[in-house]
Design an enzyme around this catalytic site. Structure first.
Site, PDB file in Angstrom:
ATOM      1  N   GLU A  81       0.814  -1.222   0.000  1.00 15.46           N
ATOM      2  CA  GLU A  81       0.000   0.000   0.000  1.00 15.46           C
ATOM      3  C   GLU A  81       0.846   1.269   0.000  1.00 15.46           C
ATOM      4  OE1 GLU A  81      -0.614  -2.599   1.959  1.00 15.46           O
ATOM      5  OE2 GLU A  81      -2.728  -3.159   1.741  1.00 15.46           O
ATOM      6  N   ASP A 106      -8.939   1.310   6.572  1.00 18.57           N
ATOM      7  CA  ASP A 106      -7.942   0.788   7.513  1.00 18.57           C
ATOM      8  C   ASP A 106      -6.597   0.572   6.816  1.00 18.57           C
ATOM      9  OD1 ASP A 106     -10.023  -0.564   9.826  1.00 18.57           O
ATOM     10  OD2 ASP A 106     -10.765  -0.318   7.804  1.00 18.57           O
ATOM     11  N   HIS A 150     -11.280  -3.514  10.286  1.00 18.14           N
ATOM     12  CA  HIS A 150     -11.943  -3.461   8.975  1.00 18.14           C
ATOM     13  C   HIS A 150     -13.157  -2.532   8.995  1.00 18.14           C
ATOM     14  CE1 HIS A 150      -9.361  -6.577   7.440  1.00 18.14           C
ATOM     15  NE2 HIS A 150     -10.038  -6.669   6.322  1.00 18.14           N
TER      16      HIS A 150
END
Lengths: 345, 340
Positions: A81, A106, A150
């Site tokens: 990411e 998240d 999440h």
């Protein structure tokens, strides 16, 4: 995941859509159409993210795109990411317009070095010589055991960062128009979608249109209280307010649509009439979106206030995974209704 | 104790006459120019008029000069906080650089960046980050843009050995290898991250180039006190990229003579032996190249002296220009909050 689909469907209060007002689309189809139109419009736009080309197509948002566009325009990514966010920044600095999709906000916590230290600042730091036109999209989760990692709504963590824009739609019309506006914007724009809005239906015009970033809109007009918020909790507020008519309480319900830039004027305009402010947010209450808006009102519209400002957000706790605990954790229409009644006593 | 020894062979067995003299002179001139500019910045730093944290590149000039000599003007490079050498070697404007160090309105980024954020987009010096490893994914994105635009632009990115301890590097190498991106990773291994030696940070015997190789990125170790070695390694990388084979990684080994930041050597603080600095000063990138050129009859002392004079004149002019330049005004602060 059929279980979550079923639950989201059961949780969605479908507002009555009047087909005579125009074409009705569901939320994810509106987003899908926005991405399709954008990809057709400009060869510099590309869509990436983990799973954008899988069969479920990111909740349906990217469904069909890999068939319509070549693999350089719509592509799956390594997880990475932080690295991939930097890749988007570098591509955006050099003429491209990436749209980087994530299942959950998240996961964006892994990208803060690129978002906060780089993407947001490049234009200012190099004295306007570079722009970073990119869109980062993620869908806030809730329920069915999504739990602490999440379901986080992290918008308030990014709200103070200069150079970013933050968009939080609540209707299919806005989801499409704000996505197109975000892609057309020459700055890094974050879109926080909410998983529980995705079964909504509503009027969505065909073709390209833009919902302006930084402008709120009234969803209800009333006299007694001003309710300000965005995204899914706004639909809960509408339910609460609509149920208070019998008691003679009416409210201005303002959908800010974007948190940054923040449309202060619409809040002050409404407050000058109602004198009472309730701020609501899908994120944490502590130092959150509500706190910022409440402070602005206290600083700049104090003379309008007739009652203490109230806020409704999440408690200072991680999200529980279990069903019963979740019911205690999240605000609902009933809580919101009770607070409004108390404010108006 | 000397912890890190020079392991190269200098210019032994290198026949410089295979290159045109003008090219060799340009390489020498570029390295000498960076050295003299850095020395002048260092000399004046104690005046406290350059209110910016400097990170001098003295001892590592050959990496910037050798690599940028192989790159085109419209190839893009990205840098770390130690920007001076990269900026100058790529052709960055000296007056705009010195003005930036003096926090002037006409600095290369109008006093918004200082020494750590020199930028000259006309020269292809396209940005830097003062967060270790932070610029590497961005440079990788620059290479992705070039690929998507079918441009022949190559991106070079400079970073230190410390960045090889950041995940962002390995995430970037993975993606660049996956997409065969036109990017060259220049790891400037000077053995120290601030005051922390490699031995405190990576297991003994670690070969940074081998790790990069394991990610599918063609990697080699380069004696970066030797400008010709860096130039030739960069050319090999460019050839490889142009053949469509994808990214390259060059571990460029040279020593940081000065402290991590500020003026002067800080060996006396105890983190490294002053003898180690003296050891590396014997393989000065500027002096060893000068000696090789003189030995092989490719440069005359008179020519070298003229270069010194030209550089000195340019430096004087640039500092005078910067010192006499205007400061920013209040209204400048709010410009460019967002891009229109």
């Amino acid at each position: 995941m059929p279980w979550s689909e079923a639950m989201i469907k059961s949780q969605t209060k479908l507002p009555a859509s009047d087909p005579s007002k125009g074409r009705v689309l569901n939320y994810t189809a509106a987003l899908n159409e926005a991405l399709t139109l954008a990809l057709e419009l400009d060869p510099n736009i590309f869509v990436l993210g983990q799973g954008v080309d899988d069969s479920s197509g990111m909740f349906g948002v990217t469904k069909g795109l890999p068939d319509k566009f070549d693999s350089q325009r719509v592509f799956d990514t390594p997880l990475s990411e932080d690295g991939m966010m930097g890749v988007c920044v570098g591509a955006a600095m050099n003429g491209m317009r990436p749209v980087y999709l994530h299942n959950r906000p998240d996961f964006l916590l892994l990208t803060f070095n690129q978002l906060v230290n780089h993407a947001s600042k490049m234009h200012w730091m190099d004295s306007g010589q570079t722009s970073v036109p990119m869109v980062v999209w993620a869908a806030i989760g809730r329920g069915w055991g999504s739990g602490s990692q999440h379901s986080q709504a992290i918008q308030s963590l990014l709200m103070p960062v200069p150079g970013l824009k933050i968009v939080m739609p609540s209707t299919p019309y806005d989801a499409k128009g704000l996505m197109l506006a975000a892609i057309a914007d020459n700055n890094p724009v974050l879109i926080f979608e909410h998983r529980w809005l995705m079964k909504q239906q509503g009027e969505v015009p065909e073709g390209i249109y833009y919902v302006p970033i930084g402008k709120g809109v009234y969803r209800r007009r009333g006299d007694d209280v001003t309710v300000v918020g965005t995204s899914h909790i706004l639909t809960l507020a509408l339910e609460a307010v609509d149920g208070l008519g019998d008691q003679g309480i009416t409210a201005d319900v303002i959908d800010l649509r974007t948190l940054k830039p923040l449309d202060e004027n619409i809040i002050f305009e409404s407050l000058s009439k109602t004198g009472r402010l309730l701020v609501i947010d899908t994120g944490w209450q502590m130092s959150g979106v509500c706190a910022e808006i409440a402070c602005l009102a206290a600083e700049k519209a104090f003379h309008s206030l007739k009652a203490p400002i109230r806020r409704i957000g999440l408690p200072d706790l991680p999200t529980p995974a279990g069903f019963t605990l979740e019911q205690f954790y999240y605000p609902n229409a009933k809580n919101i209704s009770a607070v409004i009644q108390k404010m108006c006593q | 104790m000397i912890r890190f020894h020079y392991q190269g062979q200098g210019y032994y067995n290198i026949d410089l006459s295979t290159y045109e003299q003008a090219f060799l002179h340009n390489l020498y001139y570029a390295m000498l120019r960076i050295r003299r500019i850095e020395e002048e910045i260092e000399r004046r730093y104690c005046e406290d008029e350059m209110k910016t944290p400097i990170h001098l590149v003295i001892g590592q000039e050959a990496t910037s000069v050798g690599s940028c000599a192989a790159l085109k003007t419209d190839d893009r490079i990205y840098a770390t906080h130690r920007t001076h050498g990269n900026y100058l070697a790529k052709g960055g404007d000296l007056k705009a650089m010195i003005s930036e160090l003096y926090c002037r309105a006409n600095g290369c980024v109008a006093s918004r960046g200082g020494s750590m954020h020199l930028l000259d987009k006309k020269a292809g010096m396209d940005g830097s980050s003062a967060i270790v490893g932070g610029i590497i994914p961005i440079a990788t994105g620059s290479a992705l843009a070039a690929q998507l635009q079918s441009s022949d632009c190559i991106t070079g990115v400079f970073f230190g050995d410390g960045a090889t301890e950041e995940g962002a590097l390995w995430e970037s190498l993975n993606f660049a290898a996956l997409k065969k991106l036109p990017v060259i990773y220049f790891c400037e291994n000077n053995f120290y991250s601030v005051c922390s030696p490699l031995k405190n940070r990576e297991p003994a015997g670690t070969r940074i180039d081998k790790k990069a190789d394991a990610f599918g990125v063609n990697a080699e170790q380069v004696d970066a006190t030797n400008v010709i070695k860096v130039y030739e390694a960069t050319l090999r990388a460019i050839l490889r990229i142009n053949s469509g084979a994808g990214p390259a990684f060059l571990e460029c080994i040279a020593y940081r003579w000065r402290g991590h930041s500020g003026a002067g050597d800080d060996s006396h603080t105890g983190y490294r032996d002053p003898k180690e600095v003296l050891h590396w000063e014997t393989v000065c990138p500027v002096a060893t190249f000068y000696n090789a050129l003189i030995d092989q009859g490719l440069l005359h002392e008179n020519q070298a002296r003229r270069m010194e004079e030209m550089i000195n004149a340019e430096i004087k002019e640039a500092f005078a220009y910067a010192i006499n330049s205007p400061n920013p005004v209040y209204e400048d602060l709010n410009k460019f909050a967002y891009s229109d």
